[in-house]
Design a protein around this motif. Structure first.
Motif, mmCIF file in Angstrom:
data_model
loop_
_atom_site.group_PDB
_atom_site.id
_atom_site.type_symbol
_atom_site.label_atom_id
_atom_site.label_comp_id
_atom_site.label_asym_id
_atom_site.label_seq_id
_atom_site.Cartn_x
_atom_site.Cartn_y
_atom_site.Cartn_z
ATOM 1 N N ALA A 124 0.832 -1.200 0.000
ATOM 2 C CA ALA A 124 0.000 0.000 0.000
ATOM 3 C C ALA A 124 0.871 1.255 0.000
ATOM 4 N N ASP A 125 1.786 1.296 0.915
ATOM 5 C CA ASP A 125 2.566 2.509 0.994
ATOM 6 C C ASP A 125 4.047 2.203 1.105
ATOM 7 N N HIS A 126 4.400 1.042 0.738
ATOM 8 C CA HIS A 126 5.811 0.695 0.877
ATOM 9 C C HIS A 126 6.130 -0.470 -0.030
ATOM 10 N N GLN A 127 7.370 -0.766 -0.088
ATOM 11 C CA GLN A 127 7.775 -1.914 -0.865
ATOM 12 C C GLN A 127 7.929 -3.097 0.057
ATOM 13 N N GLU A 128 7.580 -4.223 -0.452
ATOM 14 C CA GLU A 128 7.750 -5.418 0.347
ATOM 15 C C GLU A 128 8.721 -6.327 -0.374
ATOM 16 N N HIS A 129 9.612 -6.831 0.352
ATOM 17 C CA HIS A 129 10.524 -7.792 -0.226
ATOM 18 C C HIS A 129 10.272 -9.120 0.418
ATOM 19 N N ILE A 130 9.994 -10.027 -0.405
ATOM 20 C CA ILE A 130 9.814 -11.362 0.150
ATOM 21 C C ILE A 130 11.062 -12.164 -0.144
ATOM 22 N N TRP B 281 6.598 -9.023 9.059
ATOM 23 C CA TRP B 281 6.146 -7.914 8.241
ATOM 24 C C TRP B 281 6.043 -6.663 9.117
ATOM 25 N N VAL B 282 6.652 -5.609 8.672
ATOM 26 C CA VAL B 282 6.556 -4.348 9.400
ATOM 27 C C VAL B 282 5.947 -3.298 8.497
ATOM 28 N N THR B 283 4.941 -2.650 8.960
ATOM 29 C CA THR B 283 4.374 -1.520 8.235
ATOM 30 C C THR B 283 4.338 -0.346 9.209
ATOM 31 N N SER B 284 3.748 0.740 8.754
ATOM 32 C CA SER B 284 3.650 1.882 9.668
ATOM 33 C C SER B 284 2.605 1.623 10.740
ATOM 34 N N LYS B 285 1.805 0.591 10.544
ATOM 35 C CA LYS B 285 0.713 0.348 11.496
ATOM 36 C C LYS B 285 0.972 -0.785 12.460
ATOM 37 N N PHE B 286 1.837 -1.698 12.078
ATOM 38 C CA PHE B 286 2.074 -2.830 12.976
ATOM 39 C C PHE B 286 3.393 -3.513 12.656
ATOM 40 N N GLU B 287 3.774 -4.359 13.575
ATOM 41 C CA GLU B 287 4.914 -5.236 13.393
ATOM 42 C C GLU B 287 4.400 -6.633 13.683
ATOM 43 N N TYR C 196 4.916 -10.959 13.407
ATOM 44 C CA TYR C 196 5.710 -12.157 13.159
ATOM 45 C C TYR C 196 4.759 -13.343 13.180
ATOM 46 N N THR C 197 4.823 -14.131 12.137
ATOM 47 C CA THR C 197 3.883 -15.250 12.083
ATOM 48 C C THR C 197 4.621 -16.541 11.765
ATOM 49 N N ALA C 198 4.092 -17.617 12.290
ATOM 50 C CA ALA C 198 4.622 -18.940 11.969
ATOM 51 C C ALA C 198 3.505 -19.772 11.365
ATOM 52 N N PHE C 199 3.777 -20.369 10.212
ATOM 53 C CA PHE C 199 2.783 -21.194 9.515
ATOM 54 C C PHE C 199 3.279 -22.629 9.451
ATOM 55 N N SER C 200 2.351 -23.514 9.209
ATOM 56 C CA SER C 200 2.768 -24.875 8.929
ATOM 57 C C SER C 200 3.573 -24.845 7.638
ATOM 58 N N SER C 201 4.482 -25.777 7.504
ATOM 59 C CA SER C 201 5.442 -25.662 6.407
ATOM 60 C C SER C 201 4.807 -25.878 5.037
ATOM 61 N N ALA D 22 0.054 -17.789 2.646
ATOM 62 C CA ALA D 22 0.484 -17.065 3.845
ATOM 63 C C ALA D 22 -0.086 -15.655 3.855
ATOM 64 N N ILE D 23 -0.052 -15.016 2.711
ATOM 65 C CA ILE D 23 -0.584 -13.656 2.629
ATOM 66 C C ILE D 23 -2.080 -13.665 2.969
ATOM 67 N N ASN D 24 -2.770 -14.686 2.468
ATOM 68 C CA ASN D 24 -4.204 -14.799 2.770
ATOM 69 C C ASN D 24 -4.439 -14.984 4.265
ATOM 70 N N VAL D 25 -3.615 -15.833 4.857
ATOM 71 C CA VAL D 25 -3.767 -16.080 6.291
ATOM 72 C C VAL D 25 -3.548 -14.774 7.056
ATOM 73 N N ILE D 26 -2.552 -14.050 6.626
ATOM 74 C CA ILE D 26 -2.242 -12.810 7.343
ATOM 75 C C ILE D 26 -3.393 -11.817 7.212
ATOM 76 N N THR D 27 -3.985 -11.775 6.053
ATOM 77 C CA THR D 27 -5.137 -10.901 5.879
ATOM 78 C C THR D 27 -6.225 -11.259 6.882
ATOM 79 N N LYS D 28 -6.479 -12.562 6.994
ATOM 80 C CA LYS D 28 -7.501 -12.998 7.956
ATOM 81 C C LYS D 28 -7.099 -12.658 9.374
ATOM 82 N N LEU D 29 -5.820 -12.878 9.665
ATOM 83 C CA LEU D 29 -5.332 -12.610 11.012
ATOM 84 C C LEU D 29 -5.487 -11.131 11.355
#
Lengths: 205, 733
Positions: free
Chosen positions: B32-38, B658-664, B666-671, B678-685
């Motif tokens: 949204a307002d930054h670059q993300e590097h995966i 993931w760090v944004t201006s709104k939050f920091e 850390y997530t752990a997912f099943s492998s 993962a992105i979908n899960v984070i959205t839900k979270l």
């Protein structure tokens, strides 16, 4: 009547002694009848305990002080106004016994004309195999300084209630003496007072 | 596994240098307002996460990294071509340098005049300096540390690196407090040439004998006995002298306890060394002691042991002597030792005033993280003694045995170090709140706001080591807030002292981040028989115990009237939540720290995380997860190459930070999760957290309590004590 009742009601008692001699354990055993591995007290701990002795209700305000040097600055505040003190040492450590003697000297600076009930308490009597301070030495010292003396074990509970009760009954005896003194002075006061009052009565009439 | 590590380093370089290289494991997304590097570390060999991490530690010396890279680069060339070429591009000079050091590192100890070309390290230490500036807050620092260094000109010359070959590699890093040299960029030249300052060069040569010393004792356990013995004797002699001045050396207020030393006479001179608790009798020569995951030592500048995490400090006095020798040797060259890196261990030094703190760690943590932990240890010591009195004590008596004053506090430091290894709060600089319905929290806050007395500045309600609410006094703290570090220290103190569970505690305590030189007086009392809810009231008046105790009575009565204690107990039962509440099976665990806190509220930084259940219910697994979080945290916050987003495939799980201006976050997912998954899960979270945030966090902190008109506050329970408000705190305002 009223002032005298208040003064018997509440007594301030402080526990003094080196680190790790079991001051907090003694209090915990006395208040909760419990024994735990306690880490060293931080600052001072304040407890209240009501007891009934010789048909009288007593209220102990117990200040359990930390033995560490760094807390001396706060804890001395609580000698003030204290009516009783337990000087606790560990029977397995000579050092703590010498320390207790120092605490006594320290304490006497704050005590007003020796009105304080002081008990010397040798704690950890369950560890008698490692005893380093003999009962005789301690008793001799206590007698010399006119202290109550008792050996206790906060772990087994032996002697703990007895110490507090002994202190309480000594306090009561002292109170009684004081009360008698007061009574006498009150009477004498009334004697000197009553004519004036009568006089006033007369004038008002 | 180290193959993965080397690629990882390559990726770091890549991400920071050219963000458009999205090939291979590196994915760029439009945020949204930054670059993300995966970053993708798909190598199945990233098995032993800890070792993996230790190798990619950005703070590792260049030598170590480049050395490994050159080897693995060969092995992995075919498999990981793009990364390797990038790596090469990034560390070309170092590779060249390395090839020559490789040979020379084989048998004899060598002071390799290696160049610190790598910008990463330069920036890193620049960042460290900044970090220290920040974390030190109001602390006084010695002139060396305060030397404000222009970040840009913090050049290689300031970051000397020497290495010698012991069983592995040992690198000593220390930075120089000389005036900064002009930026040096040619990596090939030996250090002594590019630092034109003769002093630096000289020091390197002087260092040589010291090097061989380290050689002889790679694990800092052997020592020069002769020297230590004589020092020891001298110190012991000093005890006697000390006994006479003991009262001077105690706390600033201990003039209140005068003359004890004079009465002590012969008694204390042999009694003055503190009696160390018996439990710490661990054989310090045993292998089990040596292989501890993390050692922490505290010593005085005179080399006197103050604290050791394991084993008796007394038995370690020689080891600590060696540490002090290292520190003072480097110091003699107007320099400060920062760390020693070997294959398996890091030795990190932190000097704070007259205290030296040393961490010897096998844990996969960055140097920065270890130093931050040492800072917490220092703060905890300060919280008991204040910085001013520690400084004063050592001014008067260089070889004072501080354990006299710290007697009994080992447990507190032990428990702090345990917490540092388990609680993400220290890492994030945030506190964990009890999850509570916000109306209940508000009503509790308002109870606290009402129970006030002069000089009462903070009212803190804690349940199960977690914050329920905190109220602060307006006049005192309007432009200053309770620092999470101070709260951590306070909570640790409470947690470590089971003695608190009985009675009402009154103790002096210093909040080092608030004011390292002054005491608060803390009233601590549990409100329920089960000892879960704890009330902490901080006053600036040491005589105000009865008044503050009166506040507690008032609070307790109000709570009883409103039945809040039961409500709180009910909420506590379901306070810790399982990650399954989020309703996404792929999500194993997370740590979330909101950053969008309205500044006007001067709110405490907070974080939330679910129970470590499921796969992380065992101690080892929990530690492993925490190590992974630490690793991600260190990568995200790397001052050299801060990252926004890391996608990390580890042995047993996949992690995303993931760090944004709104939050920091850390997530752990099943492998088995995919990147998209993962992105979908984070959205839900994130949606779930948004829904729950009123419960999880203190969103709207209570208003300040206002200074009570004297006499109007809580009635003192005992009238024999008048509230003297002549405390410096108030008169100063």
């Amino acid at each position: 009547m009223l002032p005298h009742e208040e003064s018997t009601d509440s007594f301030k008692l402080v526990l003094l002694g080196s680190t790790d001699v079991g001051k907090s354990s003694l209090v915990l055993r006395y208040i909760r009848d419990d024994f735990r591995e306690i880490v060293s007290t931080t600052g001072c701990a304040f407890f209240t305990q009501r007891i009934n002795l010789q048909g009288k209700n007593l209220h102990f305000e117990i200040w359990d002080t930390a033995g560490q040097e760094r807390y001396h600055s706060v804890c001395h505040l609580y000698y003030r106004g204290a009516r009783a003190a337990l000087l606790v040492y560990d029977i397995t450590s000579k050092e703590t016994f010498s320390r207790a003697q120092l605490w006594l000297q320290e304490l006497q600076k704050y005590v007003l004309n020796g009105k304080m009930v002081i008990a010397l308490v040798g704690n950890k009597s369950d560890l008698h195999d490692n005893r380093k301070v003999s009962t005789e030495d301690a008793l001799a010292f206590a007698e010399q300084k006119q202290l109550l003396f008792m050996e206790t074990s906060a772990k087994t509970g032996s002697g703990v209630n007895e110490v507090f009760e002994a202190v309480a009954s000594k306090l009561l005896t002292l109170e009684k003496q004081k009360e008698e003194n007061q009574h006498i002075s009150r009477i004498s006061l009334q004697e000197t007072h009553s004519p004036s009052e009568g006089h006033r009565c007369c004038t008002s009439l | 596994m180290s193959a993965g590590a080397s690629r990882d380093v390559g990726m770091m370089a890549e991400v920071s240098q050219s963000s458009d290289l999205a090939q291979g494991g590196s994915v760029e997304q439009e945020g949204a307002d930054h670059q993300e590097h995966i970053e993708n570390e798909t190598c199945p060999e990233t098995l032993q996460a800890p070792i993996d991490i230790s190798e990619v530690e950005p703070t590792n010396t260049k030598l170590e990294i480049s050395d490994k890279e050159s080897h693995h680069g060969d092995e992995d060339d075919s498999r990981n071509d793009p990364n390797h070429s990038l790596l090469k591009a990034a560390t070309d000079a170092i590779n060249e340098q390395c090839s020559c050091t490789d040979g020379s590192l084989e048998d004899k100890p060598k002071v390799s005049d290696e160049t610190e070309e790598a910008p990463s390290f330069m920036e890193q230490s620049g960042g460290l300096v900044e970090e220290e500036e920040m974390s030190n807050g109001g602390l006084k620092r010695d002139s060396k540390e305060t030397t404000k260094e222009d970040k840009g000109s913090l050049d290689a010359g300031e970051c000397l690196q020497q290495s010698c070959n012991t069983d592995g590699e040992t690198d000593i890093m220390y930075d120089c407090s000389q005036p900064p040299q002009p930026m040096h960029t040619t990596g090939e030249e030996p250090l002594c040439k590019d630092t034109t300052d003769g002093k630096d060069t000289e020091m390197i040569h002087e260092k040589s004998p010291e090097q061989s010393n380290i050689e002889a004792s790679p694990n800092e356990t052997k020592l020069n006995n002769g020297l230590m013995d004589s020092e020891q004797r001298q110190l012991e002699d000093d005890y006697k002298e000390l006994a006479d001045t003991a009262s001077d050396n105690t706390l600033e207020d201990s003039g209140d306890f005068p003359g004890i030393s004079s009465v002590v006479g012969g008694v204390t001179s042999d009694a003055s060394p503190p009696t160390t608790p018996v439990q710490r009798e661990e054989d310090v020569t045993a292998e089990s002691w040596r292989t501890k995951r993390k050692h922490v030592f505290v010593l005085s500048e005179a080399g006197k042991p103050i604290y050791s995490r394991y084993g008796n400090e007394e038995a370690l006095s020689s080891t600590m002597g060696v540490m002090m020798a290292l520190v003072s040797f480097v110091q003699s060259g107007n320099n400060a030792i920062r760390s020693i890196h070997s294959d398996a261990q890091k030795v990190v030094f932190l000097q704070q005033g007259p205290l030296v703190l040393v961490s010897v760690s096998r844990a996969p943590q960055s140097e920065e993280q270890l130093r931050k932990e040492l800072q917490y240890v220092y703060y905890q010591i300060i919280s008991m003694l204040t910085q001013a009195s520690v400084a004063r004590i050592f001014e008067r008596k260089k070889n004072y045995d501080l354990r006299r004053l710290l007697a009994g506090s080992e447990k507190i430091l032990d428990s702090l170090l345990d917490l540092l290894d388990t609680d993400p709060g220290f890492l994030l600089g945030a506190v964990r709140c009890v999850a509570l319905p916000s109306p209940l929290r508000d009503s509790l806050s308002s109870i606290l706001t009402k129970a006030i007395t002069p000089n009462l500045v903070f009212s803190i309600l804690v349940a199960e080591q977690k914050l329920v609410t905190v109220v602060q006094e307006r006049a005192v703290i309007e432009d200053c807030r309770l620092d999470p570090a101070d709260l951590h220290l306070l909570l640790n103190l409470i947690g470590a002292s089971s003695a608190f569970q009985a009675g009402e505690i009154w103790t002096p305590i210093c909040l080092p981040r608030f004011n390292p030189d002054g005491y608060f007086y803390a009233y601590i009392s549990y409100l329920d028989p089960e000892c879960t809810v704890c009330l902490v009231l901080l006053s600036t008046d040491k005589e105000s115990f009865y008044a503050v105790s009166g506040c507690k009575k008032k609070i307790q009565e109000a709570m009883e009237a409103q039945n809040s204690l039961q409500a709180l107990a009910g909420a506590l039962r379901c306070c810790s939540y399982s990650v399954s509440l989020v309703g996404v099976p792929e999500l194993l665990h997370f740590v979330y720290k909101p950053l969008d806190i309205p500044e006007t509220y001067r709110q405490l930084p907070q974080f939330t995380s679910p129970e470590t259940d499921g796969p992380y219910s065992s101690e080892e697994e929990r530690q492993r997860l925490f190590d992974l979080y630490r690793y991600l945290h260190c990568r995200i916050h790397s001052s050299a190459r801060p990252l926004r987003l890391i996608y990390h495939v580890a042995e047993k799980e996949t992690l995303l930070a993931w760090v944004t201006s709104k939050f920091e976050l850390y997530t752990a997912f099943s492998s088995l999760v995919t990147k998209v998954g993962a992105i979908n899960v984070i959205t839900k979270l994130l949606r779930w957290i948004k829904r729950e945030e009123d419960r999880l966090f203190i969103r709207y902190p209570p208003k300040y309590s206002t200074t009570p008109v004297p006499g109007k506050g809580a009635k003192s329970s005992k009238s024999d004590r008048t509230d003297s408000s002549q405390n410096g705190f108030f008169t100063g305002l």
